[in-house]
Design an enzyme around this catalytic site. Structure first.
Site, PDB file in Angstrom:
ATOM      1  N   TYR A   3       5.384 -15.684   2.676  1.00  0.00           N
ATOM      2  CA  TYR A   3       4.151 -15.033   3.150  1.00  0.00           C
ATOM      3  C   TYR A   3       4.348 -14.487   4.570  1.00  0.00           C
ATOM      4  O   TYR A   3       3.875 -13.394   4.907  1.00  0.00           O
ATOM      5  CB  TYR A   3       2.981 -16.027   3.139  1.00  0.00           C
ATOM      6  CG  TYR A   3       2.612 -16.542   1.767  1.00  0.00           C
ATOM      7  CD1 TYR A   3       2.450 -15.675   0.694  1.00  0.00           C
ATOM      8  CD2 TYR A   3       2.415 -17.906   1.539  1.00  0.00           C
ATOM      9  CE1 TYR A   3       2.112 -16.156  -0.561  1.00  0.00           C
ATOM     10  CE2 TYR A   3       2.076 -18.387   0.280  1.00  0.00           C
ATOM     11  CZ  TYR A   3       1.929 -17.507  -0.764  1.00  0.00           C
ATOM     12  OH  TYR A   3       1.602 -17.967  -2.012  1.00  0.00           O
ATOM     13  N   GLU A  29      -4.314 -20.412   0.752  1.00  0.00           N
ATOM     14  CA  GLU A  29      -4.008 -21.753   1.261  1.00  0.00           C
ATOM     15  C   GLU A  29      -2.637 -22.139   0.755  1.00  0.00           C
ATOM     16  O   GLU A  29      -2.310 -21.852  -0.395  1.00  0.00           O
ATOM     17  CB  GLU A  29      -4.996 -22.812   0.744  1.00  0.00           C
ATOM     18  CG  GLU A  29      -6.315 -22.833   1.464  1.00  0.00           C
ATOM     19  CD  GLU A  29      -7.374 -22.079   0.698  1.00  0.00           C
ATOM     20  OE1 GLU A  29      -7.161 -21.800  -0.497  1.00  0.00           O
ATOM     21  OE2 GLU A  29      -8.414 -21.758   1.293  1.00  0.00           O
TER      22      GLU A  29
HETATM   23  C1  LIG Z   1       7.519 -19.485  -3.412  1.00  0.00           C
HETATM   24  C2  LIG Z   1       8.230 -18.849  -4.585  1.00  0.00           C
HETATM   25  C3  LIG Z   1       7.201 -18.075  -5.431  1.00  0.00           C
HETATM   26  C4  LIG Z   1       9.289 -17.856  -4.078  1.00  0.00           C
HETATM   27  O1  LIG Z   1       9.843 -17.189  -5.189  1.00  0.00           O
HETATM   28  P1  LIG Z   1      11.361 -16.684  -5.209  1.00  0.00           P
HETATM   29  O2  LIG Z   1      11.470 -15.723  -6.335  1.00  0.00           O
HETATM   30  O3  LIG Z   1      12.308 -17.818  -5.226  1.00  0.00           O
HETATM   31  O4  LIG Z   1      11.473 -15.962  -3.790  1.00  0.00           O
HETATM   32  P2  LIG Z   1      12.365 -14.705  -3.389  1.00  0.00           P
HETATM   33  O5  LIG Z   1      13.733 -14.831  -3.964  1.00  0.00           O
HETATM   34  O6  LIG Z   1      11.616 -13.449  -3.691  1.00  0.00           O
HETATM   35  O7  LIG Z   1      12.461 -14.947  -1.804  1.00  0.00           O
HETATM   36  C5  LIG Z   1      11.574 -14.316  -0.936  1.00  0.00           C
HETATM   37  C6  LIG Z   1      11.433 -15.081   0.356  1.00  0.00           C
HETATM   38  O8  LIG Z   1      10.874 -16.385   0.091  1.00  0.00           O
HETATM   39  C7  LIG Z   1      11.435 -17.323   1.019  1.00  0.00           C
HETATM   40  N1  LIG Z   1      12.293 -18.252   0.284  1.00  0.00           N
HETATM   41  C8  LIG Z   1      12.510 -18.274  -1.056  1.00  0.00           C
HETATM   42  N2  LIG Z   1      13.297 -19.325  -1.383  1.00  0.00           N
HETATM   43  C9  LIG Z   1      13.579 -19.968  -0.224  1.00  0.00           C
HETATM   44  C10 LIG Z   1      14.335 -21.139   0.088  1.00  0.00           C
HETATM   45  N3  LIG Z   1      14.960 -21.842  -0.871  1.00  0.00           N
HETATM   46  N4  LIG Z   1      14.401 -21.536   1.383  1.00  0.00           N
HETATM   47  C11 LIG Z   1      13.759 -20.849   2.340  1.00  0.00           C
HETATM   48  N5  LIG Z   1      13.022 -19.707   2.113  1.00  0.00           N
HETATM   49  C12 LIG Z   1      12.937 -19.286   0.837  1.00  0.00           C
HETATM   50  C13 LIG Z   1      12.272 -16.496   1.975  1.00  0.00           C
HETATM   51  O9  LIG Z   1      11.414 -16.026   2.990  1.00  0.00           O
HETATM   52  C14 LIG Z   1      12.708 -15.345   1.094  1.00  0.00           C
HETATM   53  O10 LIG Z   1      13.087 -14.206   1.851  1.00  0.00           O
HETATM   54  P3  LIG Z   1      14.650 -14.035   2.265  1.00  0.00           P
HETATM   55  O11 LIG Z   1      15.370 -13.823   0.969  1.00  0.00           O
HETATM   56  O12 LIG Z   1      14.629 -12.830   3.144  1.00  0.00           O
HETATM   57  O13 LIG Z   1      15.064 -15.310   2.956  1.00  0.00           O
HETATM   58  C15 LIG Z   1       8.980 -19.897  -5.464  1.00  0.00           C
HETATM   59  O14 LIG Z   1       9.793 -20.683  -4.606  1.00  0.00           O
HETATM   60  C16 LIG Z   1       8.063 -20.813  -6.252  1.00  0.00           C
HETATM   61  O15 LIG Z   1       7.648 -20.507  -7.370  1.00  0.00           O
HETATM   62  N6  LIG Z   1       7.734 -21.971  -5.670  1.00  0.00           N
HETATM   63  C17 LIG Z   1       6.882 -22.975  -6.331  1.00  0.00           C
HETATM   64  C18 LIG Z   1       5.449 -22.500  -6.389  1.00  0.00           C
HETATM   65  C19 LIG Z   1       4.866 -22.327  -4.998  1.00  0.00           C
HETATM   66  O16 LIG Z   1       5.107 -23.132  -4.111  1.00  0.00           O
HETATM   67  N7  LIG Z   1       4.032 -21.286  -4.854  1.00  0.00           N
HETATM   68  C20 LIG Z   1       3.329 -21.026  -3.633  1.00  0.00           C
HETATM   69  C21 LIG Z   1       1.972 -21.609  -3.715  1.00  0.00           C
HETATM   70  S1  LIG Z   1       1.007 -21.262  -2.261  1.00  0.00           S
END
Ligand SMILES: CC(C)(COP(=O)(O)OP(=O)(O)OC[C@H]1O[C@@H](n2cnc3c(N)ncnc32)[C@H](O)[C@@H]1OP(=O)(O)O)[C@@H](O)C(=O)NCCC(=O)NCCS
Length: 213
Positions: free
Chosen positions: A158, A146
């Site tokens: 995702y 979710e």
């Molecule tokens: C979601 C989360 C885990 C992503 O981690 P991250 O290490 O920053 O992500 P990555 O650098 O590996 O990026 C992977 C993909 O995520 C998405 N993404 C990450 N940051 C993004 C941003 N600022 N804007 C849009 N897409 C983004 C993109 O699809 C990206 O792929 P791309 O590089 O080809 O565009 C991080 O933002 C986080 O911890 N968020 C808060 C917690 C959360 O919301 N968890 C999900 C709960 S369901």
């Protein structure tokens, strides 16, 4: 920077809780990650920065050291501070974590999070790939989760890995009654899912390799 992934251990739950509070400040109460370590269906992994360590205390401070009694027994406060100092130890610096609950053929992602300072460097992807690998090892056929309707960043992550929207839960989140989107994969062994996973794994390995060089 070089990052490594491993299974979550008892000593990690403090840092994992700290990351949870940093990225989900409105979700209350936070999950009890210490309890999750004893949950038979839960599997958690952590990512750590191999160039960095931190110092933590394994035991929470005693109530008496800061409470009402400490006013009357300052020596007890001092003794506790001394004990805590003596117990401090150096450990790996955790920068992100993710978890699943395994339920009859399905791996349910409970959480994935990266410290703000380390976001946008591929660690979210590294964790998701490791979580998919773990789910396959545990014989999951599909994965599901979710995610908040407003969390387009996580949805994008995702979506990149083949999760698609299959439903919605209205008012699912208690803090603001926001709805959740349910996302699931097709069969993890399908050739389309695997081909996409391997393509993304290669590209991430190149990206992280270049960043570490
Ligand atoms: C979601 C989360 C885990 C992503 O981690 P991250 O290490 O920053 O992500 P990555 O650098 O590996 O990026 C992977 C993909 O995520 C998405 N993404 C990450 N940051 C993004 C941003 N600022 N804007 C849009 N897409 C983004 C993109 O699809 C990206 O792929 P791309 O590089 O080809 O565009 C991080 O933002 C986080 O911890 N968020 C808060 C917690 C959360 O919301 N968890 C999900 C709960 S369901």
């Amino acid at each position: 920077m070089v990052y490594a992934i491993r299974r979550m251990e008892k000593e990690d739950f403090r840092q994992v809780t700290e990351i949870d509070r940093e990225v989900f400040p409105t979700q209350w109460p936070p999950p009890n990650y210490r309890q999750e370590l004893n949950n038979k269906i839960a599997y958690y992994i952590v990512a750590h920065d191999t160039a960095r360590t931190t110092v933590i205390s394994p035991t929470p401070p005693e109530r008496s050291s800061t409470g009402f009694l400490s006013h009357f027994m300052p020596w007890s406060k001092k003794k506790q501070a001394h004990q805590n100092e003596a117990n401090l130890y150096k450990t790996q610096y955790i920068i992100g974590f993710s978890g699943i609950w395994m339920m009859v053929g399905e791996a349910h992602i409970t959480n994935i999070a990266v410290r703000q300072q380390y976001q946008r460097q591929g660690i979210g992807e590294l964790l998701l790939i490791a979580t998919i690998d773990l789910s396959r090892e545990l014989k999951a056929e599909t994965m599901t989760l979710e995610v908040r309707e407003s969390n387009t960043i996580a949805q994008s992550l995702y979506g990149k890995y083949g999760f698609t929207q299959v439903g919605q839960r209205r008012g699912y989140y208690l803090d603001n009654r926001e709805s959740a989107i349910i996302m699931s994969t097709e069969n993890l062994r399908s050739s389309a899912f695997q081909a996409n996973l391997e393509k993304l794994r290669d590209s991430l390995t190149r990206k992280l390799g270049a960043a570490a060089a």
